[in-house]
Design an enzyme around this catalytic site. Structure first.
Site, PDB file in Angstrom:
ATOM      1  N   HIS A  76      39.535 -33.099  32.414  1.00  0.00           N
ATOM      2  CA  HIS A  76      38.602 -33.741  31.489  1.00  0.00           C
ATOM      3  C   HIS A  76      39.230 -33.959  30.117  1.00  0.00           C
ATOM      4  O   HIS A  76      38.974 -34.969  29.464  1.00  0.00           O
ATOM      5  CB  HIS A  76      37.347 -32.873  31.374  1.00  0.00           C
ATOM      6  CG  HIS A  76      36.289 -33.440  30.478  1.00  0.00           C
ATOM      7  ND1 HIS A  76      35.770 -34.710  30.629  1.00  0.00           N
ATOM      8  CD2 HIS A  76      35.651 -32.901  29.395  1.00  0.00           C
ATOM      9  CE1 HIS A  76      34.849 -34.939  29.701  1.00  0.00           C
ATOM     10  NE2 HIS A  76      34.768 -33.856  28.943  1.00  0.00           N
TER      11      HIS A  76
ATOM     12  N   ASP B 247      39.657 -34.657  36.824  1.00  0.00           N
ATOM     13  CA  ASP B 247      38.548 -34.675  35.872  1.00  0.00           C
ATOM     14  C   ASP B 247      37.248 -34.278  36.551  1.00  0.00           C
ATOM     15  O   ASP B 247      36.960 -34.721  37.663  1.00  0.00           O
ATOM     16  CB  ASP B 247      38.408 -36.098  35.316  1.00  0.00           C
ATOM     17  CG  ASP B 247      37.740 -36.145  33.956  1.00  0.00           C
ATOM     18  OD1 ASP B 247      36.847 -35.323  33.717  1.00  0.00           O
ATOM     19  OD2 ASP B 247      38.111 -37.018  33.153  1.00  0.00           O
TER      20      ASP B 247
ATOM     21  N   SER C 136      34.400 -37.978  26.015  1.00  0.00           N
ATOM     22  CA  SER C 136      33.240 -37.261  26.527  1.00  0.00           C
ATOM     23  C   SER C 136      31.966 -37.734  25.825  1.00  0.00           C
ATOM     24  O   SER C 136      31.606 -38.898  25.915  1.00  0.00           O
ATOM     25  CB  SER C 136      33.458 -35.752  26.374  1.00  0.00           C
ATOM     26  OG  SER C 136      32.563 -35.022  27.179  1.00  0.00           O
TER      27      SER C 136
END
Length: 564
Positions: free
Chosen positions: A530, A482, A269
């Site tokens: 994610h 995601d 991320s």
């Protein structure tokens, strides 16, 4: 770029904002709150000094979020319902917005674990690997040989002091006793998180011989020190560079302290975004770059396609509202899942046309999110201001994010999350300088990714030629559910491939093809969102191990060529 905010008005908004941030909708009114209690527990500076040769101690948990003594609701006994025809249909009971009750939340706030203890509780779920500190070396090696099927692996945890006041990085490492380290993997977590969230990856990723693993808490996050975050630049471009440097300068200083000349860097991320920034500012030190659901790739965030549905997996709001159990156990949905089954030609076409109908829609942002963002109020500020209600608000996120895991692990991750979120604000305040509302980069990675691995290492002088990078492998990883758009990864892949072609054409000296080391790929992990490293750790770890093996072979070949 950022607006100031009135603390009094913030306090009055806390219940509604927290309900929106941590539960997805303002479904519960909590009234006014009291300031949070300062934790009396201080972070230890080096847990490696603990006098134990066994694995990380069993967790000290607070069984509040997932109690076993409560009376079960008969309607929740079975997840199977039947139609009139008799055909079974799976049904998952609707989760409460905030599973942790008021009384339990106040109890956790008052008796909460230190962030260091909460981290150790999560790491206690790592199998086989033992702590390095212990009595005699012989006894420790014998114990390891009998318990670790993949070699004599040990872990260490320490605070690495950096220059300046209150600057130190929390570090966790694993290596084999008595084995030479040929390759190094460095792992960076995402925004507001900590290295403990990688607990399901540490052991599998260190099974390969010759590898040493480092996981770091970024400066101002996790259990690293939390110096005040200040920006002194005037222009937006300078502010972005200063905010990025706040993190990556610390990473570079840590690299020098650990005397790492080359390593593989993996970031999740925001950690992926900063890994790209590091590669551009400090060239010549990476063997491979692994970007796990990186934030900030696409450039055109406000494109809206009214003809497309609006799947929950396509926006940042999904980070707070997605039910992780549905991601892990149900049929894949959303745009990334469609990419898994798409033809290669279709992926390339979409990547070159980011505004086509196959691009996930960008929904208008809710007003509360824009208000929070512009005021530089992080979700963690709400947790701190909420006092005894803080653990309850956090449970709205942790109960959804980790509901596919066994109860002891859920509880440990909830305690760990709250212990981190309640700490003094620091690195979290960099967010609005790096990202616009909705998690789109102010300096999009798609505009810079082609220059990664192409920087000048040593400028040309009157006596020495210029030394520059000739590329290195870059891997993009996404979950098929995601909320980060995999189309951004494919668009980046196309730009990198064109840059490789250009480098081969421009290079005039003989042997250019042999020097070229650039490559790129995009991979999608099934049944994952994610947080793919914890949603489907088996497939994620296998994919990463494959990349590490390739790096190991390439490094051996490179060293062999240099010796000839």
């Amino acid at each position: 770029m950022l607006k100031s905010t009135n603390p009094t008005s913030l306090l009055l908004r806390i219940p509604k904002l927290a309900s929106s941030v941590f539960a997805g909708s303002p479904s519960e009114k909590t009234g006014t709150t009291t300031p949070s209690k300062e934790s009396s527990n201080r972070m230890s500076t080096d847990t490696a000094s603990a006098s134990s040769s066994s694995s990380i101690p069993p967790p000290t948990t607070q069984p509040l979020l997932f109690p076993t003594h409560r009376k079960k609701n008969p309607s929740h006994q079975s997840h199977t319902q039947y139609h009139a025809e008799g055909a079974p249909r799976k049904h998952t009971p609707r989760m409460m917005a905030f599973p942790l009750g008021y009384k339990e939340a106040a109890h956790q706030w008052w008796t909460s674990l230190s962030s260091r203890q909460a981290e150790q509780n999560v790491l206690s779920f790592i199998p086989h690997v033992r702590e390095a500190a212990g009595p005699s070396v012989g006894a420790r090696l014998l114990d390891l040989a009998n318990s670790d099927p993949f070699g004599q692996r040990v872990w260490r945890s320490s605070m690495v002091q950096l220059s300046g006041k209150n600057r130190a990085l929390n570090e966790f490492s694993i290596e084999r006793e008595g084995e030479d380290v040929d390759n190094t993997l460095v792992m960076l977590h995402g925004y507001g998180a900590g290295l403990g969230f990688f607990y399901k990856n540490f052991e599998p990723l260190t099974r390969l011989p010759g590898w040493k693993l480092f996981a770091l808490d970024m400066l101002g996050m996790g259990n690293s020190s939390r110096p005040p975050f200040k920006i002194h630049a005037k222009t937006q471009k300078e502010k972005i560079a200063e905010a990025e440097s706040w993190f990556i300068d610390a990473l570079e200083e840590w690299r020098k302290i650990r005397k790492l000349e080359k390593f593989t860097l993996m970031g999740h991320s925001m950690g992926g975004y900063l890994a790209v920034s590091y590669a551009l500012k400090y060239p010549g030190h990476l063997n491979k770059l692994i970007l796990v659901s990186p934030v900030g790739i696409p450039e055109d965030p406000w494109a809206v396609n009214a003809d497309m549905p609006e799947p929950e997996t396509s926006t940042m709001a999904a980070e707070f509202t997605q039910d992780q159990e549905s991601i892990v156990h149900q049929t894949p949905v959303g745009q990334n899942a469609e990419y898994v089954n798409a033809k290669a030609s279709d992926k390339k076409s979409v990547a070159s046309q980011p505004n086509t109908s196959t691009t996930p829609p960008k929904r208008p942002l809710p007003g509360w999110l824009v208000w929070l963002w512009d005021a530089n109020v992080s979700p963690f500020s709400i947790v701190r201001f909420a006092g005894p209600l803080g653990p309850r608000f956090v449970s709205g996120w942790t109960a959804r994010r980790f509901n596919h895991l066994p109860s002891p692990e859920k509880q440990a991750l909830h305690d760990y999350s709250y212990a981190l979120f309640r700490q003094r604000g620091s690195g979290e305040y960099a967010l609005p300088y790096l990202l616009a509302p909705g998690a789109y980069a102010r300096s999009p990675v798609i505009n810079r990714i082609q220059d990664v691995g192409r920087q000048v290492i040593t400028p040309k002088t009157d006596t020495t030629p210029e030394v520059k990078e000739h590329g290195f492998p870059i891997v993009f990883m996404y979950g098929e559910n995601d909320w980060m758009d995999v189309a951004g990864g494919y668009a980046a892949e196309e730009k990198i491939k064109k840059r490789i072609e250009k480098a081969l054409l421009e290079e005039e000296e003989e042997g250019a093809a042999e020097k070229e080391n650039g490559s790129v790929k995009v991979v999608v992990v099934r049944k994952a969102g994610h947080h793919l490293y914890v949603d489907n750790p088996e497939e994620f770890n296998e994919m990463v191990r494959r990349e590490l093996k390739e790096t190991m072979v390439a490094n051996r070949r490179r060293r062999s060529d240099q010796e000839q």
